[in-house]
Enzyme design. Structure first.
Site, PDB file in Angstrom:
ATOM      1  CB  ALA A 124      -0.825   0.132   1.197  1.00 46.76           C
TER       2      ALA A 124
ATOM      3  CD  GLU B 169      -2.665  -7.634   2.912  1.00 46.02           C
ATOM      4  OE1 GLU B 169      -2.336  -6.314   1.542  1.00 46.02           O
ATOM      5  OE2 GLU B 169      -3.263  -8.189   2.894  1.00 46.02           O
TER       6      GLU B 169
ATOM      7  CD  GLU C 159       0.827  -6.628   4.916  1.00 46.33           C
ATOM      8  OE1 GLU C 159       2.042  -7.118   5.521  1.00 46.33           O
ATOM      9  OE2 GLU C 159      -0.365  -5.844   4.204  1.00 46.33           O
TER      10      GLU C 159
ATOM     11  N   GLY D 171      -0.178  -5.583   0.332  1.00 48.97           N
ATOM     12  CA  GLY D 171      -0.397  -4.699   0.013  1.00 48.97           C
ATOM     13  C   GLY D 171      -0.422  -5.427  -2.061  1.00 48.97           C
TER      14      GLY D 171
HETATM   15  C1  3H9 Z   1       0.412  -2.910   3.031  1.00 49.77           C
HETATM   16  O1  3H9 Z   1       0.358  -2.544   2.192  1.00 49.77           O
HETATM   17  C2  3H9 Z   1      -1.365  -2.674   3.817  1.00 49.77           C
HETATM   18  C3  3H9 Z   1      -1.684  -3.632   3.127  1.00 49.77           C
HETATM   19  O2  3H9 Z   1      -1.451  -4.923   3.810  1.00 49.77           O
HETATM   20  C4  3H9 Z   1      -3.395  -3.299   3.689  1.00 49.77           C
HETATM   21  C5  3H9 Z   1      -3.663  -2.777   2.305  1.00 49.77           C
HETATM   22  C6  3H9 Z   1      -5.215  -1.451   2.759  1.00 49.77           C
HETATM   23  N1  3H9 Z   1       4.833   3.293   0.069  1.00 49.77           N
HETATM   24  O3  3H9 Z   1      13.286   1.393  -0.160  1.00 49.77           O
HETATM   25  P1  3H9 Z   1      14.127   2.235  -1.301  1.00 49.77           P
HETATM   26  C7  3H9 Z   1       8.911   4.643  -1.883  1.00 49.77           C
HETATM   27  S1  3H9 Z   1       1.311  -1.693   4.115  1.00 49.77           S
HETATM   28  C8  3H9 Z   1       5.132   4.370  -0.208  1.00 49.77           C
HETATM   29  O4  3H9 Z   1      14.552   3.276  -1.121  1.00 49.77           O
HETATM   30  P2  3H9 Z   1      14.706  -0.150  -2.343  1.00 49.77           P
HETATM   31  C9  3H9 Z   1      10.329   5.513  -0.169  1.00 49.77           C
HETATM   32  O5  3H9 Z   1      10.164   6.001   0.017  1.00 49.77           O
HETATM   33  C10 3H9 Z   1       2.995  -1.722   3.359  1.00 49.77           C
HETATM   34  N2  3H9 Z   1       6.494   4.708  -0.745  1.00 49.77           N
HETATM   35  O6  3H9 Z   1      13.672   1.196  -2.258  1.00 49.77           O
HETATM   36  C11 3H9 Z   1      11.501   6.270  -1.171  1.00 49.77           C
HETATM   37  O7  3H9 Z   1      11.095   7.125  -1.653  1.00 49.77           O
HETATM   38  P3  3H9 Z   1      12.040   8.088  -1.510  1.00 49.77           P
HETATM   39  C12 3H9 Z   1       3.780  -2.982   3.067  1.00 49.77           C
HETATM   40  C13 3H9 Z   1       7.218   3.951  -0.744  1.00 49.77           C
HETATM   41  O8  3H9 Z   1      15.103  -0.096  -3.443  1.00 49.77           O
HETATM   42  C14 3H9 Z   1      11.818   5.220  -2.936  1.00 49.77           C
HETATM   43  O9  3H9 Z   1      10.227   4.498  -2.853  1.00 49.77           O
HETATM   44  N3  3H9 Z   1       5.341  -2.703   2.169  1.00 49.77           N
HETATM   45  C15 3H9 Z   1       6.803   2.270  -0.160  1.00 49.77           C
HETATM   46  O10 3H9 Z   1      15.873   0.110  -1.806  1.00 49.77           O
HETATM   47  C16 3H9 Z   1      12.553   3.669  -2.828  1.00 49.77           C
HETATM   48  O11 3H9 Z   1      12.084   2.708  -1.279  1.00 49.77           O
HETATM   49  C17 3H9 Z   1       6.108  -2.045   2.790  1.00 49.77           C
HETATM   50  O12 3H9 Z   1       6.295  -1.857   3.548  1.00 49.77           O
HETATM   51  C18 3H9 Z   1       5.436   1.978   0.300  1.00 49.77           C
HETATM   52  N4  3H9 Z   1       5.308   0.829  -0.110  1.00 49.77           N
HETATM   53  O13 3H9 Z   1      13.723  -1.191  -1.666  1.00 49.77           O
HETATM   54  C19 3H9 Z   1       7.556  -2.144   1.871  1.00 49.77           C
HETATM   55  N5  3H9 Z   1       8.384   1.617  -0.490  1.00 49.77           N
HETATM   56  O14 3H9 Z   1      12.859   7.788  -3.131  1.00 49.77           O
HETATM   57  C20 3H9 Z   1       8.160  -0.990   2.196  1.00 49.77           C
HETATM   58  C21 3H9 Z   1       8.665   2.075  -0.772  1.00 49.77           C
HETATM   59  O15 3H9 Z   1      11.210   9.645  -2.464  1.00 49.77           O
HETATM   60  N6  3H9 Z   1       9.107  -0.728   0.679  1.00 49.77           N
HETATM   61  N7  3H9 Z   1       8.377   3.786  -0.865  1.00 49.77           N
HETATM   62  O16 3H9 Z   1      12.927   8.602  -0.574  1.00 49.77           O
HETATM   63  C22 3H9 Z   1      10.192  -1.264   1.098  1.00 49.77           C
HETATM   64  O17 3H9 Z   1      10.453  -2.734   1.079  1.00 49.77           O
HETATM   65  C23 3H9 Z   1      11.668  -1.153  -0.120  1.00 49.77           C
HETATM   66  O18 3H9 Z   1      10.627   0.106  -0.074  1.00 49.77           O
HETATM   67  C24 3H9 Z   1      11.174  -1.596  -1.303  1.00 49.77           C
HETATM   68  C25 3H9 Z   1      12.518  -1.225  -2.222  1.00 49.77           C
HETATM   69  C26 3H9 Z   1      11.893  -2.794  -0.643  1.00 49.77           C
HETATM   70  C27 3H9 Z   1      10.452  -2.155  -2.250  1.00 49.77           C
END
Ligand code: 3H9
Length: 646
Positions: free
Chosen positions: A61, A103, A123, A100
């Site tokens: 999400a 999911e 999450e 998400g």
């Molecule tokens: C969820 O999904 C809830 C659901 O169950 C229910 C919903 C109803 N949102 O980490 P990076 C941005 S909860 C917004 O440096 P990498 C991050 O801030 C979510 N922004 O890259 C950064 O921005 P900026 C569950 C996000 O290649 C840019 O993307 N998901 C999000 O080292 C690059 O990020 C997670 O917890 C986001 N969800 O790693 C996954 N994710 O460039 C969280 C990233 O402006 N994300 N950004 O600074 C990660 O673990 C890593 O970002 C990922 C990429 C592995 C994907």
């Protein structure tokens, strides 16, 4: 277009394009719902492939939306629409399908992944439980204990593990999209995950053991317990009831203080090096020299080797070199055994050792990790000045000393910088990048790039005694000593810190790390006249008796096979020092411990900020959470003090 539809024969390819990580923002959700409606009525479409543009499948999400009022359509409804579709949907997963994103993939009827893809429900790390069916659909695809570790442990798994577990149906051998379309062409009807029975636990005892282990590790982080409960409901309740309960838990947690704090840290960690003034072109770094093969040097060498650098380790004689080499090889071996180094031989092939600094003639960067003594470090830098290329960067791993003084011995001090790693250096995420006055901007940019290449979170710090983290730690350590004088016991202080969420208390931490390092620092600071106020001698007296902590079997506590025990000797020393300081009352209310520790922490943090040592309050939170055990779900000392003031 955030979501577009293209046709490949009788298959519709629905592509999400929402950089950087294809988060399921409102535009994505709305686009997907439109795609379901359009493909359902299209007479020339038999099946659908859901794919993503860019570097990854949907990574979750959009976390930025969590602080705003929710806007329709909600993700659970979008996933329900996909699952209910009359035409089969195939998820084509590359990069990371997280939260998400996974999911969404589980709502599709079939899943195929790139071999390098990873899938997970992280999450809990954001203070949440999955909120779009994850706790209900995952146990209908994989064994219960795996579902539990993925959901309550937040651990992603590889495509290979996902295939073996039944989470996905195939791994692409060549072109992911082409193979997904081919697969879609073979499908007659949707196969809905929610219609599966739960897989159940292969070994119910192992499930219970994992659940209780996770609850123990939670140390006050609410989402972990909530995630375990949600998985248990997912296994037990009818699907629709479990979905409704999961959603209610998700919404309640989303607005909780812990979830807000974890979001704060999530974004703060990604912003530490965002300052555009440091976006100069970095110098190329492939060959790294490390001086000193002790715990720290060997850890730094291992960290660099594990991330693809060529490393030359230098020690002063053959015996020390052999010991340092063994430390590095031991770390590499155990990492390989845990599956973290697929090609150990290739890593070892990049590792060289020497006793002569001349071996560093072609190094791009040298990191010294020798004894914490200013004169010794200056000598090392003087030797490096003579043998290294003039454009090579010279870094010191000092944790307290004056980096300006160390840089000052170089003919060109602009190539010196501080790289303060935390032990064990191949595991700890934090890297303080300490900026001496003369440092060149491209040297800072190189250090920033290095920290990313090493998988670390780099935080910029100015030069001061202890930089951001150790300076704040010294302040709350001193406060802990004052608490002893005021009547508290070491066990009382440690227990209060553990209750707050620290992995261990300040005295337990000193026993683990060794009391001698801080003793040497105090002696130096006393000699330099840098310690003001009444001086508490308890720790010095323990050190004078050789009580350096666990490594000598005694420190603040007595250590034996039975673990740490309170020491009568230490209590008598505390009582004597209380008398010296004119305090006699040997009792202290436990509820006053944490406010005093936190107060000392935030006062010093404010000073560090005011002096420009830290660039932002967020950086301080990142340092204390990643290097000093501050509970992540409290968001760091600056956020915690703001929350307490509100
Ligand atoms: C969820 O999904 C809830 C659901 O169950 C229910 C919903 C109803 N949102 O980490 P990076 C941005 S909860 C917004 O440096 P990498 C991050 O801030 C979510 N922004 O890259 C950064 O921005 P900026 C569950 C996000 O290649 C840019 O993307 N998901 C999000 O080292 C690059 O990020 C997670 O917890 C986001 N969800 O790693 C996954 N994710 O460039 C969280 C990233 O402006 N994300 N950004 O600074 C990660 O673990 C890593 O970002 C990922 C990429 C592995 C994907």
């Amino acid at each position: 277009m955030t979501v577009s539809i293209a046709k490949q024969g009788r298959v519709a390819v629905v592509t999400i394009d929402n950089p950087p990580v294809n988060a399921s923002s409102q535009a994505v959700r709305a686009g997907l719902l439109e795609a379901v409606a359009a493909t359902e009525v299209a007479p020339d479409i038999d099946a659908v492939v859901l794919a993503c543009a860019g570097r990854t499948f949907v990574a979750g999400a959009d976390v930025r939306e969590f602080d705003l009022p929710p806007v329709e359509p909600h993700l659970p409804d979008v996933i329900a629409a996909i699952e209910a579709a009359s035409k089969p949907w195939v998820a084509a997963i590359h990069g990371t399908a997280l939260g998400g994103g996974l999911e969404l993939a589980m709502g599709c009827h079939v899943r195929i992944a790139d071999p390098k893809a990873r899938m997970g429900l992280p999450e809990v790390t954001l203070g949440l439980v999955p909120g779009a069916g994850g706790t209900v659909r995952l146990p209908r695809l994989v064994e219960a204990e795996l579902a539990l570790t993925m959901i309550a442990g937040g651990k992603p798994i590889s495509a290979k593990a996902a295939l073996e577990a039944g989470l996905i149906d195939a791994i692409a051998t060549g072109n992911l999209l082409g193979e997904a379309v081919a697969l879609a062409n073979t499908l007659d009807a949707p196969r809905r995950t929610l219609e599966n029975a739960v897989v159940g636990a292969t070994n119910p005892d192992a499930f219970d053991k994992t659940a209780s282990g996770l609850r123990r590790k939670a140390r006050g982080q609410v989402s972990i317990g909530a995630a375990i409960d949600a998985v248990e409901r997912g296994l037990r309740l009818p699907a629709q009831k479990a979905l409704a309960e999961e959603r209610a838990t998700f919404l309640a947690l989303k607005s909780s203080d812990q979830a807000r704090a974890l979001r704060h840290i999530f974004f703060a960690e990604r912003a530490t090096l965002a300052d555009p003034s440091f976006k100069q072109t970095p110098r190329p770094v492939t060959r790294i020299g490390v001086i000193g093969g002790g715990t720290m040097g060997a850890g730094i060498a291992s960290a660099c080797l594990m991330r693809g650098f060529h490393v030359t380790l230098i020690e002063r004689d053959d015996t020390s070199l052999a010991a340092g080499t063994n430390r590095v090889c031991g770390t590499l071996d155990s990492s390989a055994k845990r599956g973290l180094l697929p090609d150990l031989d290739a890593v070892i092939a990049r590792f060289e050792t020497a006793t002569d600094y001349a071996a560093l003639a072609d190094a791009d960067l040298v990191i010294e990790a020798v004894f914490e003594d200013l004169e010794v470090k200056k000598q090392v830098f003087a030797q490096l000045d003579a043998v290294t290329r003039p454009d090579a960067i010279l870094a010191t791993n000092t944790s307290y000393l004056d980096v300006n003084a160390i840089a000052g011995v170089l003919s060109d001090p602009s190539r010196a910088i501080g790289l303060h790693f935390f032990s064990p250096a191949h595991i700890m995420k934090l890297l303080e990048i300490v900026l001496p006055d003369a440092v060149a901007e491209d040297v800072i940019a190189t250090a920033a790039k290095l920290s990313k290449s090493l998988g670390k979170i780099g935080v910029l710090s100015g030069v001061c005694d202890g930089f951001i983290g150790n300076r704040i730690m010294s302040a709350y350590r001193a406060e802990a000593d004052r608490l002893l004088i005021d009547g508290a016991t070491p066990e009382q202080v440690d227990a209060a810190m553990r209750d707050y969420g620290f992995p261990m208390g300040v005295f337990e931490m000193q026993d683990l790390a060794g009391l001698d390092i801080a003793w040497a620092m105090r002696k130096r600071r006393l000699a330099e006249g840098k310690i003001s106020g009444p001086y508490i001698r308890i720790a010095d007296r323990l050190c004078e008796m050789g009580r350096f902590g666990q490594k000598t079997g005694a420190g603040w506590y007595d250590h034996s096979d039975k673990g740490a025990q309170p020491s009568e000797l230490v209590m008598s020393i505390i009582a004597e020092e209380r008398q010296v300081m004119g305090k006699a009352d040997p009792s202290f209310p436990t509820e006053h411990v944490m406010p005093r520790i936190l107060g000392a922490m935030t006062r010093e943090a404010e000073a560090v900020l005011a002096e420009g040592i830290a660039r932002s309050a967020n950086d301080i939170d990142v340092v204390m959470v990643n290097g000093y055990g501050f509970p992540r779900w409290k968001g760091g000392p600056m956020l915690a003090s703001r929350a307490a003031a509100d």
